[in-house]
Design a protein around this motif. Structure first.
Motif, PDB file in Angstrom:
ATOM      1  N   GLY A   7     -30.344  31.173  55.759  1.00  0.00           N
ATOM      2  CA  GLY A   7     -29.221  32.082  56.103  1.00  0.00           C
ATOM      3  C   GLY A   7     -28.392  32.482  54.897  1.00  0.00           C
ATOM      4  N   LYS A   8     -29.100  32.803  53.794  1.00  0.00           N
ATOM      5  CA  LYS A   8     -28.399  33.059  52.527  1.00  0.00           C
ATOM      6  C   LYS A   8     -27.415  34.212  52.609  1.00  0.00           C
ATOM      7  CE  LYS A   8     -31.721  31.102  49.514  1.00  0.00           C
ATOM      8  NZ  LYS A   8     -32.930  31.285  48.786  1.00  0.00           N
ATOM      9  N   SER A   9     -27.888  35.321  53.207  1.00  0.00           N
ATOM     10  CA  SER A   9     -27.009  36.499  53.173  1.00  0.00           C
ATOM     11  C   SER A   9     -25.737  36.238  53.970  1.00  0.00           C
ATOM     12  CB  SER A   9     -27.741  37.732  53.698  1.00  0.00           C
ATOM     13  OG  SER A   9     -28.336  37.441  54.927  1.00  0.00           O
ATOM     14  N   PHE A  10     -25.844  35.429  55.031  1.00  0.00           N
ATOM     15  CA  PHE A  10     -24.643  35.092  55.787  1.00  0.00           C
ATOM     16  C   PHE A  10     -23.659  34.307  54.923  1.00  0.00           C
ATOM     17  CE2 PHE A  10     -22.349  31.788  58.127  1.00  0.00           C
ATOM     18  CZ  PHE A  10     -21.531  32.591  58.908  1.00  0.00           C
ATOM     19  N   PHE A  11     -24.167  33.263  54.252  1.00  0.00           N
ATOM     20  CA  PHE A  11     -23.268  32.430  53.444  1.00  0.00           C
ATOM     21  C   PHE A  11     -22.707  33.209  52.255  1.00  0.00           C
ATOM     22  CE2 PHE A  11     -25.459  28.881  55.609  1.00  0.00           C
ATOM     23  CZ  PHE A  11     -24.326  28.250  56.086  1.00  0.00           C
ATOM     24  N   ARG A  12     -23.562  34.085  51.697  1.00  0.00           N
ATOM     25  CA  ARG A  12     -23.101  34.875  50.555  1.00  0.00           C
ATOM     26  C   ARG A  12     -21.876  35.686  50.979  1.00  0.00           C
ATOM     27  NH1 ARG A  12     -27.954  37.729  48.468  1.00  0.00           N
ATOM     28  NH2 ARG A  12     -27.366  39.299  49.985  1.00  0.00           N
ATOM     29  N   LEU A  13     -21.990  36.302  52.139  1.00  0.00           N
ATOM     30  CA  LEU A  13     -20.894  37.125  52.642  1.00  0.00           C
ATOM     31  C   LEU A  13     -19.691  36.249  53.003  1.00  0.00           C
ATOM     32  CD1 LEU A  13     -20.347  40.095  53.248  1.00  0.00           C
ATOM     33  CD2 LEU A  13     -20.870  39.587  55.638  1.00  0.00           C
ATOM     34  N   ALA A  14     -19.979  35.110  53.636  1.00  0.00           N
ATOM     35  CA  ALA A  14     -18.891  34.236  54.078  1.00  0.00           C
ATOM     36  C   ALA A  14     -18.075  33.731  52.895  1.00  0.00           C
ATOM     37  CB  ALA A  14     -19.461  33.060  54.868  1.00  0.00           C
ATOM     38  N   PHE A  15     -18.772  33.332  51.801  1.00  0.00           N
ATOM     39  CA  PHE A  15     -18.041  32.840  50.635  1.00  0.00           C
ATOM     40  C   PHE A  15     -17.268  33.965  49.947  1.00  0.00           C
ATOM     41  CE2 PHE A  15     -21.382  29.320  50.267  1.00  0.00           C
ATOM     42  CZ  PHE A  15     -20.554  28.406  50.900  1.00  0.00           C
ATOM     43  N   PHE A  16     -17.838  35.160  50.005  1.00  0.00           N
ATOM     44  CA  PHE A  16     -17.226  36.269  49.274  1.00  0.00           C
ATOM     45  C   PHE A  16     -16.083  36.909  50.068  1.00  0.00           C
ATOM     46  CE2 PHE A  16     -17.159  40.760  47.821  1.00  0.00           C
ATOM     47  CZ  PHE A  16     -16.792  40.513  46.511  1.00  0.00           C
ATOM     48  N   ALA A  17     -16.125  36.736  51.402  1.00  0.00           N
ATOM     49  CA  ALA A  17     -15.161  37.438  52.264  1.00  0.00           C
ATOM     50  C   ALA A  17     -13.695  37.273  51.843  1.00  0.00           C
ATOM     51  CB  ALA A  17     -15.344  37.005  53.710  1.00  0.00           C
ATOM     52  N   PRO A  18     -13.243  36.059  51.458  1.00  0.00           N
ATOM     53  CA  PRO A  18     -11.820  35.942  51.105  1.00  0.00           C
ATOM     54  C   PRO A  18     -11.402  36.916  50.001  1.00  0.00           C
ATOM     55  CG  PRO A  18     -12.783  33.774  51.301  1.00  0.00           C
ATOM     56  CD  PRO A  18     -13.916  34.762  51.418  1.00  0.00           C
ATOM     57  N   TYR A  19     -12.363  37.253  49.112  1.00  0.00           N
ATOM     58  CA  TYR A  19     -12.005  38.141  48.011  1.00  0.00           C
ATOM     59  C   TYR A  19     -11.653  39.540  48.523  1.00  0.00           C
ATOM     60  CZ  TYR A  19     -12.080  40.672  43.642  1.00  0.00           C
ATOM     61  OH  TYR A  19     -11.714  41.457  42.592  1.00  0.00           O
ATOM     62  N   ALA A  20     -12.164  39.870  49.702  1.00  0.00           N
ATOM     63  CA  ALA A  20     -11.858  41.178  50.281  1.00  0.00           C
ATOM     64  C   ALA A  20     -10.429  41.221  50.823  1.00  0.00           C
ATOM     65  CB  ALA A  20     -12.847  41.498  51.395  1.00  0.00           C
ATOM     66  N   VAL A  21      -9.830  40.034  51.003  1.00  0.00           N
ATOM     67  CA  VAL A  21      -8.431  39.992  51.455  1.00  0.00           C
ATOM     68  C   VAL A  21      -7.541  40.211  50.233  1.00  0.00           C
ATOM     69  CG1 VAL A  21      -6.664  38.550  52.518  1.00  0.00           C
ATOM     70  CG2 VAL A  21      -9.036  38.364  53.256  1.00  0.00           C
ATOM     71  N   PRO A  22      -6.656  41.208  50.257  1.00  0.00           N
ATOM     72  CA  PRO A  22      -5.792  41.420  49.100  1.00  0.00           C
ATOM     73  C   PRO A  22      -4.964  40.173  48.797  1.00  0.00           C
ATOM     74  CG  PRO A  22      -5.614  43.250  50.643  1.00  0.00           C
ATOM     75  CD  PRO A  22      -6.448  42.206  51.309  1.00  0.00           C
ATOM     76  N   GLY A  23      -4.755  39.912  47.497  1.00  0.00           N
ATOM     77  CA  GLY A  23      -4.068  38.698  47.068  1.00  0.00           C
ATOM     78  C   GLY A  23      -2.740  38.476  47.767  1.00  0.00           C
ATOM     79  N   VAL A  24      -1.997  39.542  47.958  1.00  0.00           N
ATOM     80  CA  VAL A  24      -0.678  39.401  48.575  1.00  0.00           C
ATOM     81  C   VAL A  24      -0.816  38.938  50.023  1.00  0.00           C
ATOM     82  CG1 VAL A  24       1.374  40.657  49.307  1.00  0.00           C
ATOM     83  CG2 VAL A  24       0.371  41.124  47.081  1.00  0.00           C
ATOM     84  N   ILE A  25      -1.780  39.527  50.727  1.00  0.00           N
ATOM     85  CA  ILE A  25      -1.988  39.153  52.127  1.00  0.00           C
ATOM     86  C   ILE A  25      -2.423  37.693  52.210  1.00  0.00           C
ATOM     87  CG2 ILE A  25      -3.255  39.720  54.241  1.00  0.00           C
ATOM     88  CD1 ILE A  25      -1.463  41.963  53.301  1.00  0.00           C
ATOM     89  N   ALA A  26      -3.322  37.309  51.287  1.00  0.00           N
ATOM     90  CA  ALA A  26      -3.778  35.913  51.284  1.00  0.00           C
ATOM     91  C   ALA A  26      -2.596  34.979  51.092  1.00  0.00           C
ATOM     92  CB  ALA A  26      -4.798  35.705  50.171  1.00  0.00           C
TER      93      ALA A  26
END
Lengths: 309, 451
Positions: A124-143
């Motif tokens: 399930g590589k593509s799932f984990f790749r996306l899951a790990f990367f997803a937080p980066y899509a959240v703008p820093g301020v929102i995070a």
């Protein structure tokens, strides 16, 4: 040993140089394509830097309670103010501690995740790749707002923790912010390292497997040396990013009494330009830029030999 | 290039700042190159038949409706309104940049505490000698006029929009049920705090992130932080009166009688709505804010005058309040003054401002006769709360002056108060530090300063 036959440069062989005649023939096109970039680069990047440097050598003069300001040349006096400003150096010290607290963990995790994603054992590589990367899509301020909400006593969805551990107090607030930064950037750094792993030729891995190396051994002796340049790159990014830390402490300022307007150098520059003392803020920015450059280049120099052979 | 993208990524504000710098660079230093006209010469109405268009920025909710009313009745002076974010949330920074670039427009909004700072930047027109302002000056509460004139007879660097006289908002039900008298003096406040602490709650919050709130408490006790002493600024953030206030609250902090969450945000509103905090020392504008932010406790609140240092006196602090300022770069100061005095002293306009934006007017007549300000409010159990603020407004010390680098003073004081509630320092340390840094900052602005 399989490792000795791996030239790391192989991963990034440069494309063949275009011939001189072709370049000349497309001169118009090159100017056409590069022109807008160069113009914008000068207008929005070089000019403000030059203006900041120019401002840092000036000060105002006036008379009386509300005297009119005249701008005069001030030599290095703004820089003297920066050098003598205890708060500024304390803020630099704070981001350096922040760096030590966050980067080894962040890059270590990024490397680990990248290796796991690259290993044939994980499904399930593509799932984990996306899951790990997803937080980066959240703008820093929102995070920062989101985590701040989780940390705040009385409004946290995890009151058992937030009510009993003072995550926003002077003792722990830095680690609370380290957690936010790592949450956002680990996946980003992982992707950079992961793409470097993808560039390792398959036959090298095969050769190592035939030589009898296991996955851990391959990771340690083949993959990590091959991605060292990518690690250095993420390291440099992190130095620059940490010294310029702004979003997270700015958000935490409104929920924690332990984060002041002079917590990081960038916050301090912002507060100073709000006074508005543009000249002093400009001098601080220049000093900060110089420190960032020095640290980045020192880091590059120290690691270059190892990483780039 | 990688460096460039990283920088862009990490600080979004840099781009905006760069753009502002370009503007400034393009327009050249606007400093010190225009002649000072005397106000009366400059403040003339436009020629007959000439249509004037003015721009106006503010962050008061619903102000557009007041502007619409004006535009309907004044076809020759049309106002274009633009809503912006609160001053310290970015608009002041934008104003500062616009002053340097000479693009401020006609009318803006500046709180009392930042007026001196914008005057120092040479951004404000003195409309004291403008006919509309001369005529309207008597309508305003006297201390607001002395704030906008900086004590200079006949000057006015703004038209007072609204004020924030302070009072004690308290949970009437809880005080009554537990037989605790509503404090009228600070000594009684302390005694009440101890009793409430014993019941597992707190009397209120000491918000470390609201240095303006603390300033207002010092103001109530007659502190004088800034004085204009014949061209020299006298700075005394840690004068005797302020020290008295600091020691009082330090004692409250040391005995852990107060909550110390950031003010005017969810933590404080939740605490007030859940009975964890029983009162808040707020301003007139807190009325609407509390109603919106703590809806569960509707009808359980009441408002009393601020506790006094001496029993029986009527001293109040003022927290916030704003002015409509006419920018120096405005080409139509006369019309701008005409609009601003109308918008903030005409009964019809004031009624709109109060209904839409919750503004408490800065005119004496407005406070006394505005229909919306003479009714009881259901949220406060039908109490006519505005009477308390009208009384408080009379008790505000008119001599309090603000410094010319208030943003810096506030941010340094706020940093210090943060350390004080964390037990790393005291309120007195915070004041001493803010005093020192204010003097340093003012000296860096080439101002003459004494302590």
């Amino acid at each position: 040993m399989a490792t000795s036959v791996v030239p790391p440069q192989l991963a990034q062989a440069p494309p063949p140089e275009p011939t001189r005649r072709r370049r000349v023939r497309h001169k118009g096109a090159i100017v056409g394509f590069l022109g807008p970039f160069v113009a914008l680069f000068i207008l929005f990047y070089l000019t403000p830097i030059a203006y900041a440097v120019w401002q840092s050598f000036h000060k105002v003069e006036r008379e009386g309670t509300f005297g009119k300001a005249t701008e005069v040349f001030a030599g290095f006096s703004q820089y003297t103010r920066v050098l003598e400003n205890g708060d500024f150096w304390a803020s630099i010290g704070r981001v350096l501690v922040f760096f030590v607290a966050s980067i080894p963990l962040q890059l270590g995790l990024a490397l680990l995740f990248a290796l796991l994603l690259d290993s044939p054992l994980v499904k399930g590589k593509s799932f984990f790749r996306l899951a790990f990367f997803a937080p980066y899509a959240v703008p820093g301020v929102i995070a920062a707002i989101m985590w701040g909400f989780i940390y705040s006593p009385q409004i946290s969805p995890f009151p058992q923790v937030a009510d009993n551990v003072d995550l926003l107090g002077p003792g722990l607030v830095m680690f609370a912010m380290v957690n936010v930064v790592n949450w956002v950037y680990t996946g980003y750094n992982m992707l950079i390292i992961y793409s470097a792993l993808q560039a390792i030729p398959k036959d090298v891995i095969e050769a190592a497997t035939i030589d009898g190396a296991g996955q851990v051994r391959i990771a340690w002796s083949v993959k990590i040396p091959a991605v060292a340049p990518a690690l250095v790159l993420t390291g440099v990014f992190s130095i620059i990013g940490t010294l310029q830390l702004f979003n997270e402490p700015r958000v935490f300022q409104s929920i924690s009494s332990a984060v002041g307007s002079n917590y990081t150098p960038n916050l301090m520059v912002d507060a100073t330009s709000n006074i508005p003392d543009y000249y002093f803020a400009a001098a601080m920015s220049v000093v900060l830029a110089l420190i960032t450059c020095t640290l980045s280049f020192t880091f590059l120099k120290l690691t270059q030999k190892r990483a780039f052979g | 290039m990688a460096v460039l993208t990283t920088r862009r990524r990490r600080s979004a504000g840099a781009l905006a700042a760069a753009a502002a710098m370009i503007l400034v660079a393009a327009c050249g230093g606007g400093d010190g190159d225009d002649d000072t006209d005397s106000a009366s010469d400059a403040c003339k109405p436009a020629a007959d038949g000439e249509k004037v268009e003015l721009t106006f920025t503010s962050w008061v909710p619903g102000m557009q409706k007041t502007v619409d009313l004006w535009n309907k009745n004044n076809p020759d002076i049309q106002v274009k309104y633009k809503e912006v974010v609160g001053g310290n949330d970015g608009t002041y920074q934008a104003y500062s940049n616009q002053i340097k670039a000479g693009t401020t427009g006609d009318i803006g909004m500046v709180e009392f505490d930042n007026l001196a700072s914008f005057r120092l930047q040479d951004g404000l027109a003195d409309i004291g000698a403008c006919e509309p302002m001369e005529e309207a000056a008597d309508k305003f509460v006297p201390w607001t006029i002395s704030q906008v004139s900086f004590g200079e007879e006949g000057s006015a660097y703004g038209v007072p929009m609204d004020i924030g006289p302070m009072a004690l908002y308290y949970r009437k039900d809880l005080f009554e049920q537990n037989g605790i008298p509503v404090p009228t003096t600070w000594d009684e406040y302390y005694e009440a705090a101890k009793k409430i602490k014993a019941l597992g709650a707190t009397i209120g919050d000491f918000p470390p992130d609201q240095p303006a709130w603390f300033t207002s408490l010092a103001w109530q006790n007659g502190a004088t932080w800034f004085e204009d002493d014949g061209g020299t600024w006298k700075v005394s953030l840690n004068d005797e009166k302020t020290t008295e206030v600091a020691e009082y609250w330090q004692k409250m902090l040391d005995e852990k009688l107060l909550d110390t969450v950031p003010g005017l945000g969810d933590p404080q509103w939740n605490a007030l709505d859940n009975g964890k905090e029983w009162s808040i020392i707020g301003a007139a504008w807190t009325t609407k804010l509390l109603e919106n932010s703590a809806p569960k406790t509707k009808g359980k609140w009441a408002v009393a005058p601020m506790p006094q240092w001496e029993a029986g006196s009527n001293a109040a602090g003022n927290w916030g309040g704003s002015n409509a300022v006419v920018w120096k770069s405005s080409k139509h100061p006369y019309e701008a003054a005409k609009f601003a005095t109308w918008a903030f002293s005409d009964p019809e306009a004031l009624a709109l401002n109060n209904a839409n934006g919750g503004q408490y007017p800065a005119t004496t007549e407005g406070q006394a006769s505005l229909p919306a300000l003479t009714e009881g409010l259901p949220y406060y159990g039908g109490q006519k709360v505005w009477e308390v603020f009208a009384q408080a407004s009379e008790g505000v010390d008119p001599d309090f002056q603000w410094g010319p680098t208030m943003t810096q003073t506030y941010s340094d004081l706020g940093n210090g108060l943060g350390k004080a509630v964390n037990g790393q320092a005291t309120i007195a340390d915070a004041l001493a530090d803010a005093q020192q840094k204010t003097v340093d900052t003012m000296k860096a602005q080439s101002l003459d300063v004494t302590e």
